[in-house]
Every structure is written in structure tokens, then in C-alpha cells.
Design a protein around this motif. Structure first.
Motif, PDB file in Angstrom:
ATOM      1  N   GLY A  67     -44.632   3.830  19.350  1.00  0.00           N
ATOM      2  CA  GLY A  67     -44.003   1.635  19.614  1.00  0.00           C
ATOM      3  C   GLY A  67     -44.857   0.864  18.902  1.00  0.00           C
ATOM      4  N   LYS A  68     -45.805   1.311  18.160  1.00  0.00           N
ATOM      5  CA  LYS A  68     -46.775   0.130  17.785  1.00  0.00           C
ATOM      6  C   LYS A  68     -46.386   0.082  16.438  1.00  0.00           C
ATOM      7  CE  LYS A  68     -49.430  -1.475  21.612  1.00  0.00           C
ATOM      8  NZ  LYS A  68     -50.362  -2.587  21.393  1.00  0.00           N
ATOM      9  N   PRO A  69     -46.705  -1.510  16.052  1.00  0.00           N
ATOM     10  CA  PRO A  69     -46.434  -0.694  14.366  1.00  0.00           C
ATOM     11  C   PRO A  69     -47.901  -0.433  13.530  1.00  0.00           C
ATOM     12  CG  PRO A  69     -46.499  -3.306  14.907  1.00  0.00           C
ATOM     13  CD  PRO A  69     -46.275  -2.315  16.349  1.00  0.00           C
ATOM     14  N   SER A  70     -47.855   0.281  12.384  1.00  0.00           N
ATOM     15  CA  SER A  70     -48.709   1.373  11.577  1.00  0.00           C
ATOM     16  C   SER A  70     -50.196   0.055  11.470  1.00  0.00           C
ATOM     17  CB  SER A  70     -48.082   2.264  10.633  1.00  0.00           C
ATOM     18  OG  SER A  70     -47.222   2.770  10.840  1.00  0.00           O
ATOM     19  N   PRO A  71     -51.127   0.758  11.093  1.00  0.00           N
ATOM     20  CA  PRO A  71     -52.169   0.620  10.866  1.00  0.00           C
ATOM     21  C   PRO A  71     -51.930  -0.138  10.043  1.00  0.00           C
ATOM     22  CG  PRO A  71     -52.800   2.006  11.539  1.00  0.00           C
ATOM     23  CD  PRO A  71     -51.414   2.410  12.192  1.00  0.00           C
ATOM     24  N   HIS A 105     -57.574  -1.923  12.509  1.00  0.00           N
ATOM     25  CA  HIS A 105     -56.459  -1.569  13.638  1.00  0.00           C
ATOM     26  C   HIS A 105     -56.842  -0.463  14.555  1.00  0.00           C
ATOM     27  CE1 HIS A 105     -54.894  -4.757  10.298  1.00  0.00           C
ATOM     28  NE2 HIS A 105     -54.990  -5.271  11.253  1.00  0.00           N
ATOM     29  N   VAL A 106     -56.641   0.757  13.580  1.00  0.00           N
ATOM     30  CA  VAL A 106     -57.053   2.174  13.949  1.00  0.00           C
ATOM     31  C   VAL A 106     -57.789   2.034  15.702  1.00  0.00           C
ATOM     32  CG1 VAL A 106     -57.532   4.250  14.211  1.00  0.00           C
ATOM     33  CG2 VAL A 106     -56.105   2.678  12.117  1.00  0.00           C
ATOM     34  N   ILE A 107     -58.816   1.714  15.140  1.00  0.00           N
ATOM     35  CA  ILE A 107     -59.754   1.591  16.595  1.00  0.00           C
ATOM     36  C   ILE A 107     -59.431   0.560  17.890  1.00  0.00           C
ATOM     37  CG2 ILE A 107     -62.448   0.358  17.028  1.00  0.00           C
ATOM     38  CD1 ILE A 107     -63.120   1.523  14.106  1.00  0.00           C
ATOM     39  N   GLU A 108     -58.480  -0.745  17.096  1.00  0.00           N
ATOM     40  CA  GLU A 108     -58.134  -1.548  18.056  1.00  0.00           C
ATOM     41  C   GLU A 108     -57.404  -0.671  18.930  1.00  0.00           C
ATOM     42  OE1 GLU A 108     -56.140  -5.126  16.384  1.00  0.00           O
ATOM     43  OE2 GLU A 108     -58.612  -5.250  15.829  1.00  0.00           O
ATOM     44  N   ASP A 109     -56.409   0.015  18.720  1.00  0.00           N
ATOM     45  CA  ASP A 109     -55.213   1.051  18.932  1.00  0.00           C
ATOM     46  C   ASP A 109     -55.299   2.439  19.818  1.00  0.00           C
ATOM     47  OD1 ASP A 109     -52.838   0.247  19.605  1.00  0.00           O
ATOM     48  OD2 ASP A 109     -51.857   1.753  18.115  1.00  0.00           O
ATOM     49  N   GLY A 125     -60.404   5.344   5.542  1.00  0.00           N
ATOM     50  CA  GLY A 125     -60.225   5.693   4.524  1.00  0.00           C
ATOM     51  C   GLY A 125     -60.656   4.631   3.129  1.00  0.00           C
ATOM     52  N   GLY A 126     -60.473   3.545   4.027  1.00  0.00           N
ATOM     53  CA  GLY A 126     -60.239   1.733   3.571  1.00  0.00           C
ATOM     54  C   GLY A 126     -59.196   0.956   3.663  1.00  0.00           C
ATOM     55  N   ALA A 127     -58.397   0.493   3.280  1.00  0.00           N
ATOM     56  CA  ALA A 127     -57.593  -0.918   3.838  1.00  0.00           C
ATOM     57  C   ALA A 127     -55.687  -0.217   2.970  1.00  0.00           C
ATOM     58  CB  ALA A 127     -57.784  -1.970   2.863  1.00  0.00           C
ATOM     59  N   CYS A 128     -54.793  -0.021   3.368  1.00  0.00           N
ATOM     60  CA  CYS A 128     -53.714   1.111   2.961  1.00  0.00           C
ATOM     61  C   CYS A 128     -53.441  -0.682   1.417  1.00  0.00           C
ATOM     62  CB  CYS A 128     -52.809   0.451   3.956  1.00  0.00           C
ATOM     63  SG  CYS A 128     -53.024   1.561   4.874  1.00  0.00           S
ATOM     64  N   ASN A 129     -52.921   0.154   0.667  1.00  0.00           N
ATOM     65  CA  ASN A 129     -52.603  -0.455  -0.874  1.00  0.00           C
ATOM     66  C   ASN A 129     -51.129  -1.351  -0.621  1.00  0.00           C
ATOM     67  OD1 ASN A 129     -50.842   1.770  -0.726  1.00  0.00           O
ATOM     68  ND2 ASN A 129     -51.418   2.416  -2.772  1.00  0.00           N
ATOM     69  N   ALA A 130     -50.949  -0.684   0.693  1.00  0.00           N
ATOM     70  CA  ALA A 130     -49.534  -1.269   0.789  1.00  0.00           C
ATOM     71  C   ALA A 130     -49.508  -0.921   2.650  1.00  0.00           C
ATOM     72  CB  ALA A 130     -48.352  -0.480   0.549  1.00  0.00           C
ATOM     73  N   GLY A 131     -49.001  -2.897   3.015  1.00  0.00           N
ATOM     74  CA  GLY A 131     -48.634  -2.915   4.406  1.00  0.00           C
ATOM     75  C   GLY A 131     -47.367  -2.091   5.080  1.00  0.00           C
ATOM     76  N   VAL A 132     -46.811  -1.136   4.502  1.00  0.00           N
ATOM     77  CA  VAL A 132     -45.431  -1.017   4.474  1.00  0.00           C
ATOM     78  C   VAL A 132     -45.039   0.512   5.455  1.00  0.00           C
ATOM     79  CG1 VAL A 132     -43.183  -0.390   3.672  1.00  0.00           C
ATOM     80  CG2 VAL A 132     -44.264  -2.827   3.041  1.00  0.00           C
ATOM     81  N   GLU A 133     -44.577   0.985   6.475  1.00  0.00           N
ATOM     82  CA  GLU A 133     -43.938   1.913   6.846  1.00  0.00           C
ATOM     83  C   GLU A 133     -44.031   3.324   5.436  1.00  0.00           C
ATOM     84  OE1 GLU A 133     -45.273   3.257   9.622  1.00  0.00           O
ATOM     85  OE2 GLU A 133     -44.812   0.966   9.916  1.00  0.00           O
ATOM     86  N   SER A 134     -44.275   4.845   5.647  1.00  0.00           N
ATOM     87  CA  SER A 134     -44.030   5.681   4.782  1.00  0.00           C
ATOM     88  C   SER A 134     -42.533   6.404   5.020  1.00  0.00           C
ATOM     89  CB  SER A 134     -44.256   7.396   5.185  1.00  0.00           C
ATOM     90  OG  SER A 134     -46.043   7.161   6.295  1.00  0.00           O
ATOM     91  N   THR A 135     -41.953   5.915   3.803  1.00  0.00           N
ATOM     92  CA  THR A 135     -40.583   6.257   3.666  1.00  0.00           C
ATOM     93  C   THR A 135     -40.383   7.773   4.302  1.00  0.00           C
ATOM     94  OG1 THR A 135     -40.464   5.084   1.680  1.00  0.00           O
ATOM     95  CG2 THR A 135     -38.822   6.567   2.001  1.00  0.00           C
ATOM     96  N   VAL A 136     -38.804   7.843   4.863  1.00  0.00           N
ATOM     97  CA  VAL A 136     -39.155   9.171   5.948  1.00  0.00           C
ATOM     98  C   VAL A 136     -37.791   9.273   4.491  1.00  0.00           C
ATOM     99  CG1 VAL A 136     -38.736  10.736   7.433  1.00  0.00           C
ATOM    100  CG2 VAL A 136     -39.911   9.223   7.496  1.00  0.00           C
ATOM    101  N   VAL A 137     -37.780  10.618   3.899  1.00  0.00           N
ATOM    102  CA  VAL A 137     -36.387  11.573   3.840  1.00  0.00           C
ATOM    103  C   VAL A 137     -35.721  13.241   4.469  1.00  0.00           C
ATOM    104  CG1 VAL A 137     -35.143  12.268   1.086  1.00  0.00           C
ATOM    105  CG2 VAL A 137     -37.458  10.348   1.656  1.00  0.00           C
ATOM    106  N   ASP A 138     -34.585  13.227   4.960  1.00  0.00           N
ATOM    107  CA  ASP A 138     -34.576  14.013   5.268  1.00  0.00           C
ATOM    108  C   ASP A 138     -34.030  15.103   4.101  1.00  0.00           C
ATOM    109  OD1 ASP A 138     -33.240  16.444   6.052  1.00  0.00           O
ATOM    110  OD2 ASP A 138     -31.725  15.630   7.379  1.00  0.00           O
ATOM    111  N   VAL A 139     -34.584  15.737   3.620  1.00  0.00           N
ATOM    112  CA  VAL A 139     -34.793  17.324   2.350  1.00  0.00           C
ATOM    113  C   VAL A 139     -33.807  18.659   3.105  1.00  0.00           C
ATOM    114  CG1 VAL A 139     -35.550  16.499   0.610  1.00  0.00           C
ATOM    115  CG2 VAL A 139     -36.412  17.497   2.169  1.00  0.00           C
ATOM    116  N   THR A 140     -33.358  18.079   3.631  1.00  0.00           N
ATOM    117  CA  THR A 140     -32.923  19.752   4.601  1.00  0.00           C
ATOM    118  C   THR A 140     -31.733  19.847   4.436  1.00  0.00           C
ATOM    119  OG1 THR A 140     -32.232  18.759   6.547  1.00  0.00           O
ATOM    120  CG2 THR A 140     -33.865  20.077   7.211  1.00  0.00           C
ATOM    121  N   GLU A 141     -31.104  19.169   3.914  1.00  0.00           N
ATOM    122  CA  GLU A 141     -29.254  19.027   3.318  1.00  0.00           C
ATOM    123  C   GLU A 141     -29.774  18.891   2.054  1.00  0.00           C
ATOM    124  OE1 GLU A 141     -27.019  20.764   5.272  1.00  0.00           O
ATOM    125  OE2 GLU A 141     -27.928  20.586   6.749  1.00  0.00           O
TER     126      GLU A 141
END
Length: 173
Positions: A41-45, A50-54, A65-81
Motif C-alpha cells: 500500500g506504500k509507494p515503491s521506493p 526509502h527502503v531503509i525508512e520503510d 543498487g543505487g537510485a532507480c532510473n525512473a520513479g514509476v512502478e513496474s508495468t505488469v502484463v498478464d500473458v496467461t491468455e
């Protein structure tokens, strides 16, 4: 089991772009179950602090691993169909995916909330996953009135960290 699948009948596979994560996978010589490094439920670090705080005192080890190159969530794609369906939009856009798989669709719950009775197809769909822990005020009206109201709100909240998301050319420093 349920720990790896979040209680769902599927498992997500990540493709990290980070050299530290790729090295960890290589040296582990086994699949790694690795959810996002944040509480549900918390925004991704985007940075290790941010990880240490959470996650402080909730995990045995944090590898930076250093700072993320984007402050956006991972795209989740359903490929089961046969037709891929985006369950959660992220850094890789529908347009990016359509360049490779033109028939890709977007799940109805991306634009409409998942109800309490629905079972989400992916973690991060049911909760206010992107919601900051802050008050948000929407200001509408003529440009002059909007500018005046924003200045008032900034003055009233000068002791707090404030941000202004605006469409236009005004500077609210």
C-alpha cells in the motif's frame, strides 16, 4: 506458495535492468522471490534510503543498487491468455508494448477501481498504490484566481513541504 504468488494463481517474473540485481541473480544460481521493497500500500521506493525508512528492522539485509532510473512502478502484463493485458501501467507504456505486440489490451481495472469483492489479478491494483501520504488540494478557476489561491495555500502551509503540480507557465517559488 502464497508467499511467492501473493495468494494469486500466477507468479510475476521481473526483468531488472540494474547491474547489482543482475549480479545477485547470477551468483544466487537459483530463482529469487523478490517483491517490491516497500510495505503493502506504500509507494515503491526509488532510493535505498526509502527502503531503509520503510523496511528498517523488518528485513535482515538491504543491498543498495543505487537510485532507480525512473520513479514509476513496474508495468505488469498478464500473458496467461493469447492476448496480453496490462494489469498495472508503469515505466513501459502501452505504446511501447504495442510496437511488439499490437493486440495488447489494458485491464478494465486500470481506469476503474477494483471493488472490495473483486480479486485483483496483480498486487498493486487494489490499494491506493500511487497515493502519497499527504493532503492534496485541487484548485480550479481563472488563471489569476488559481495563482492567488495557490499563493495563499503555500503561505498557510509554509512550515510544511509543499509541491505544486500545475499546467501552465507560472512559477510558484
Amino acid at each position: 506458495g502464497d508467499v511467492v504468488s501473493a495468494g494469486l494463481p500466477t507468479v510475476a517474473v521481473r526483468f531488472p535492468e540494474n547491474d547489482v540485481a543482475l549480479s545477485l541473480i547470477k551468483y544466487a544460481k537459483t530463482p529469487i522471490a523478490a517483491p517490491s521493497a516497500n510495505l503493502s500500500g506504500k509507494p515503491s521506493p526509488t532510493e535505498s534510503r526509502h527502503v531503509i525508512e520503510d523496511m528498517d528492522r523488518k528485513v535482515d539485509c538491504i543491498i543498495s543498487g543505487g537510485a532507480c532510473n525512473a520513479g514509476v512502478e513496474s508495468t505488469v502484463v498478464d500473458v496467461t491468455e493469447e492476448t496480453p493485458v496490462i494489469l498495472r501501467p508503469g515505466i513501459i507504456t502501452l505504446e511501447d508494448i504495442k510496437k511488439v505486440i499490437p493486440e495488447t489490451l489494458v485491464d478494465e481495472h486500470v481506469l476503474a477501481a477494483v471493488s472490495v469483492s473483486d480479486t485483483p489479478k496483480s498486487p498493486g491494483m487494489k490499494y491506493k498504490h500511487y497515493a502519497p501520504d499527504a493532503d492534496v488540494t485541487v484548485v480550479e478557476g481563472s488563471p489569476a484566481k488559481v495563482h492567488k489561491k495557490i499563493q495563499e495555500l503555500l503561505g498557510e502551509n509554509s512550515e510544511k513541504k509543499c509541491g505544486v503540480l500545475a499546467i501552465g507557465e507560472k512559477n510558484y517559488n
